[in-house]
Design a protein around this motif. Structure first.
Motif, PDB file in Angstrom:
ATOM      1  N   ALA A 213      31.556 -48.994 -53.219  1.00 28.27           N
ATOM      2  CA  ALA A 213      30.636 -48.016 -53.801  1.00 28.27           C
ATOM      3  C   ALA A 213      29.283 -48.182 -53.134  1.00 28.27           C
ATOM      4  N   HIS A 214      28.712 -47.063 -52.694  1.00 33.82           N
ATOM      5  CA  HIS A 214      27.444 -47.160 -51.965  1.00 33.82           C
ATOM      6  C   HIS A 214      26.578 -45.938 -52.243  1.00 33.82           C
ATOM      7  N   TYR A 215      25.292 -46.083 -52.023  1.00 34.03           N
ATOM      8  CA  TYR A 215      24.402 -44.934 -52.099  1.00 34.03           C
ATOM      9  C   TYR A 215      24.646 -44.056 -50.889  1.00 34.03           C
ATOM     10  N   VAL A 216      24.481 -42.760 -51.105  1.00 32.00           N
ATOM     11  CA  VAL A 216      24.733 -41.812 -50.023  1.00 32.00           C
ATOM     12  C   VAL A 216      23.484 -41.663 -49.177  1.00 32.00           C
ATOM     13  N   THR A 217      23.687 -41.777 -47.875  1.00 32.16           N
ATOM     14  CA  THR A 217      22.626 -41.475 -46.908  1.00 32.16           C
ATOM     15  C   THR A 217      23.211 -40.476 -45.910  1.00 32.16           C
ATOM     16  N   PRO A 218      22.375 -39.846 -45.124  1.00 30.93           N
ATOM     17  CA  PRO A 218      22.941 -38.863 -44.180  1.00 30.93           C
ATOM     18  C   PRO A 218      23.948 -39.488 -43.211  1.00 30.93           C
ATOM     19  N   ASP A 219      23.824 -40.791 -43.009  1.00 33.24           N
ATOM     20  CA  ASP A 219      24.743 -41.475 -42.090  1.00 33.24           C
ATOM     21  C   ASP A 219      26.039 -41.805 -42.858  1.00 33.24           C
ATOM     22  N   LEU A 220      27.056 -41.028 -42.613  1.00 31.42           N
ATOM     23  CA  LEU A 220      28.325 -41.065 -43.362  1.00 31.42           C
ATOM     24  C   LEU A 220      28.881 -42.490 -43.554  1.00 31.42           C
ATOM     25  N   ASP A 221      29.147 -42.845 -44.796  1.00 35.56           N
ATOM     26  CA  ASP A 221      29.776 -44.131 -45.135  1.00 35.56           C
ATOM     27  C   ASP A 221      28.964 -45.340 -44.718  1.00 35.56           C
ATOM     28  N   ALA A 222      27.684 -45.141 -44.421  1.00 39.46           N
ATOM     29  CA  ALA A 222      26.892 -46.283 -43.962  1.00 39.46           C
ATOM     30  C   ALA A 222      25.714 -46.568 -44.864  1.00 39.46           C
ATOM     31  N   GLY A 223      25.691 -45.980 -46.050  1.00 45.97           N
ATOM     32  CA  GLY A 223      24.579 -46.212 -46.978  1.00 45.97           C
ATOM     33  C   GLY A 223      24.662 -47.589 -47.616  1.00 45.97           C
ATOM     34  N   PRO A 224      23.601 -47.968 -48.337  1.00 45.07           N
ATOM     35  CA  PRO A 224      23.534 -49.307 -48.949  1.00 45.07           C
ATOM     36  C   PRO A 224      24.712 -49.554 -49.896  1.00 45.07           C
ATOM     37  N   ILE A 225      25.388 -50.669 -49.679  1.00 51.41           N
ATOM     38  CA  ILE A 225      26.557 -51.032 -50.484  1.00 51.41           C
ATOM     39  C   ILE A 225      26.101 -51.612 -51.819  1.00 51.41           C
ATOM     40  N   ILE A 226      26.662 -51.101 -52.910  1.00 46.97           N
ATOM     41  CA  ILE A 226      26.332 -51.614 -54.244  1.00 46.97           C
ATOM     42  C   ILE A 226      27.401 -52.603 -54.718  1.00 46.97           C
ATOM     43  N   GLU A 227      28.654 -52.244 -54.519  1.00 46.69           N
ATOM     44  CA  GLU A 227      29.733 -53.101 -55.007  1.00 46.69           C
ATOM     45  C   GLU A 227      30.986 -52.881 -54.164  1.00 46.69           C
ATOM     46  N   GLN A 228      31.753 -53.944 -54.030  1.00 47.02           N
ATOM     47  CA  GLN A 228      33.038 -53.889 -53.338  1.00 47.02           C
ATOM     48  C   GLN A 228      34.018 -54.752 -54.108  1.00 47.02           C
ATOM     49  N   ASP A 229      35.254 -54.396 -54.051  1.00 47.83           N
ATOM     50  CA  ASP A 229      36.287 -55.267 -54.592  1.00 47.83           C
ATOM     51  C   ASP A 229      37.592 -55.023 -53.827  1.00 47.83           C
ATOM     52  N   ILE A 230      38.549 -55.895 -54.047  1.00 51.59           N
ATOM     53  CA  ILE A 230      39.771 -55.840 -53.263  1.00 51.59           C
ATOM     54  C   ILE A 230      40.987 -56.054 -54.155  1.00 51.59           C
ATOM     55  N   VAL A 231      42.145 -55.804 -53.598  1.00 50.58           N
ATOM     56  CA  VAL A 231      43.405 -56.120 -54.253  1.00 50.58           C
ATOM     57  C   VAL A 231      44.361 -56.588 -53.152  1.00 50.58           C
ATOM     58  N   ARG A 232      45.163 -57.585 -53.453  1.00 46.79           N
ATOM     59  CA  ARG A 232      46.099 -58.124 -52.448  1.00 46.79           C
ATOM     60  C   ARG A 232      47.319 -57.215 -52.339  1.00 46.79           C
ATOM     61  N   VAL A 233      47.798 -57.015 -51.138  1.00 44.83           N
ATOM     62  CA  VAL A 233      49.019 -56.238 -50.926  1.00 44.83           C
ATOM     63  C   VAL A 233      49.956 -57.024 -50.014  1.00 44.83           C
TER      64      VAL A 233
END
Lengths: 277, 277, 277, 277
Positions: A213-233
């Protein structure tokens, strides 16, 4: 009821003393305070009881302004009984929308979901179920669509936009005129930016997938990251399994980021975030 | 004592019956068996008790060969009392080397660490402490170095090479002549391939860092992934903290991958892995 | 479409060969098979394509019966196109109910939610929203309530009961007459069994909280564990925060357990489970 | 170089202002500060640059004493260039000892491992390898043993004792006379306190195992928890596998707790901890 002050300024001696003294002199009792220093920037969040605090929100802003100027600070002041208005943008997929609506009802999100905007009609029944106004705006002419969206945002005084799997690229001009926007990216950035991340993750044989989850900036998918999480596969998971598990981690991560934002826990600087949890 | 058979072949009817019948007819009692199908490939691992099994390892290979040919299989047969020889390649950093040596001593790795090869002298005292031959080969002429390394590998009949933070790019020719090689990548691939991942992760403000263990292929950092794991980080972590936490996750992930390989749990196909855990 | 066979029997030579031969002789192509041995018990799950398989479900059961008898097996056979009927028991809290309803709609749970039973009216609007029959049965006389519940379960041919925060203790007699029941325990068993786990966890200052999904047995909270998961907490979390985070982990763990059960991945033995994932 | 002040006192207005003013008036520039309120207690940690700070450590203590008295505070002041002396108590198992020794060498633990005490000779060669004095004290008469241990602790001015799988119960009298002690419990407390946790976890069929690091109090395994972590397990893991995985999580959790203690991040109150990370 609590007051919450966020401050970001160049580091200098005596900042904590100066700011906490301000709270103290007006009768505020600090219950949480957290200060951080990175690359010469001082970042701070204070939360205090309003019982005994002698200033109204507007008076607080008036009184703090000269202090903020003296330390060249960017800052904001909020109280916990505010209920900011949210707009949710959604596409065809409903899992994040569902989750946000449910959490808001359950009292987990200190805000009001004022309207839902979509370029598809798929989620209209969910909006109806929760009795939230749903605006279906077809994508014919992008700038016209954005103009309509912007009008809704301004009319309803929206203070946060949540892109809950909206899947459309927004123009820089639109972003510039909007309140803060939080996006959920269907991947563990910076791995697999762009389309079809679960197919590509399966192809690559990764053992972990994630969401960002990140804030939106004009630079696609490169805005400031707020949170990340993962799941094992594992190899036993098909692409469909990855998509399903991805939905789980996406909705969890998005909800966490939205809550932290609404609790004024996130400060942005240098295209990254401090999250005071 | 157990026998372990790995089989990979084009899918066709009756494979499980045919293979398990082979084990049964010679008196083997299967204790674990796992079969998987992906993209038309059948991948299988069987483990059975050698008590009561009438074939020696070489007789097993002889008897299974015609069956394997009839199903166009790639396959291998091992017993648990083999102790394959490992070579560890190491650079200046010692954390993965330490960890592997300690785990081998503690009985966690079913193999023998026969020699350590390095382009630096930093780890020599550790080798001495564990009384493992240490070969310091300076990097002057790469092909000459690789020739020396290859000679050691052949002479000592090395069956697995572990790149425990070796930090050198290997030539395709060298890789082709070597036994399987497992590398630990100091990042959560495919994010941040290449150098200085922790600096770049800090710069990007990620909330999670990770590590990836993979087989080495000539295509740098793109070989089949065996294991990945992550650790959560926050704005409070400096680059030095990320490096420290990275060491922890690196050594854990590498040891896990090496153990799974030595237990014959990993099958490679289409540049990815099945790990039968 | 797939056939799924679960087998549990005393270990003996040739089991995998015998069972896989059965599938093969009737034209079934095995796509997943997993066998496990523990304490002298052989536990197995096979999944094969029904395309080309010559037996109907009932014929499969007829043909497999003598084989099962010859190996003293407990076993079951299902096909993937069955859609077993579920009853959800719920109390005042709605988070697990919501989650199960949403997942069922999203196609994540291969079953049909036939009815919802509650001792409170709080969740009635949710049942209405999803148009699932809701039975409000007040707790006045426990045995009378259970008799009514049992009648509903028999009438509707319910094959799985999910206790989604039902918070009532069931009589042994009731449990004996019911189909399998899965409960979500609001704690990381065996820590904090019983009431108010989040208050007690907060009091104890734990750094991790969790949830446990298990089959119901007359021995309260001590049935076979299907799935567990955790979430990290810190001193900054109040009891209310733990409750909120607990809801997240509870619904995730319960949904996972229900899905695994419905996919016939869970075998029970010696008061514990094998989950073939 | 940094100064670190920990303060714990009854909540009252103006605490943050008062403490930060103290740091500021003597020229300290705060780089991290964290304040927490729980059950009427104010808990705080401040870290500031010593460059520009006009007080020596002893002068800092002298100057802060009257402030502390005025707010009825328990407090401590340390600087980052101190290197407190540690004693490690160990039994037969070496994995935690190894890990602590390696981390201390790698610069991860800001302290000096002064001596190792054991009731077995198993770990003597490791002590020798790292050239740390090893005291083998046989358990014949418990009070005599504790007297010898206490003499060593006093003589060497030990400031932290780490029970790295010591497996002996200590007398209340001994605990009372010792500096802080950190123990690693081979379980995810409060589940499975006492002996043989991995056997009992396997028996119970849990899907997660864990470890707990806590301060030692006379009440066995019930002291304030500093850190906990877990690892997922499945039916495929034997007791031996659980023990092996337990070792991994034990050493990770213990090292984390020891580092946090040495960095003065842990405050104890009401038999629980605040960890300012």
């Amino acid at each position: 009821m609590h007051g919450i002050l966020q401050v970001c300024c160049p580091d200098q001696r005596g900042l904590v003393a100066k700011i906490s003294q301000f709270v103290h002199q007006w009768g505020g009792n600090i219950i949480h305070a957290d200060h951080h220093l990175d690359e010469g920037l001082f970042l701070s969040r204070l939360e205090w009881e309003l019982a005994g605090f002698q200033l109204s929100p507007s008076a607080t802003r008036t009184e703090f302004t000269p202090i903020a100027q003296s330390i060249s600070a960017q800052w904001s002041y909020h109280t916990r009984n505010e209920s900011p208005k949210l707009a949710i943008f959604v596409g065809k997929q409903s899992h994040c929308l569902w989750d946000l609506l449910w959490r808001q009802r359950a009292g987990e999100l200190p805000g009001e979901i004022t309207l839902i905007i979509s370029n598809h009609q798929d989620c209209a029944p969910i909006a109806e179920q929760f009795q939230i106004p749903f605006y279906y705006i077809t994508i014919t002419n992008k700038s016209q669509v954005e103009a309509e969206q912007l009008k809704l945002i301004k009319t309803h005084d929206i203070q946060l936009i949540v892109l809950a799997k909206y899947m459309q690229i927004l123009s820089q001009d639109f972003i510039d005129q909007c309140p803060p926007m939080i996006n959920i990216h269907h991947s563990f950035l910076p791995a697999f930016p762009g389309a079809n991340p679960y197919h590509r993750a399966h192809q690559r044989g990764v053992k972990i997938i994630g969401a960002t989850a990140h804030y939106v900036t004009p630079d696609l998918d490169a805005g400031p990251i707020i949170e990340q999480d993962i799941v094992r596969v594992s190899h036993r998971h098909t692409v469909a399994d990855l998509v399903r598990q991805g939905r789980d981690v996406e909705r969890r991560v998005l909800a966490q980021a939205v809550r932290w934002h609404l609790e004024h826990r996130v400060l942005v600087y240098h295209n990254k975030t401090v999250v005071f949890t």
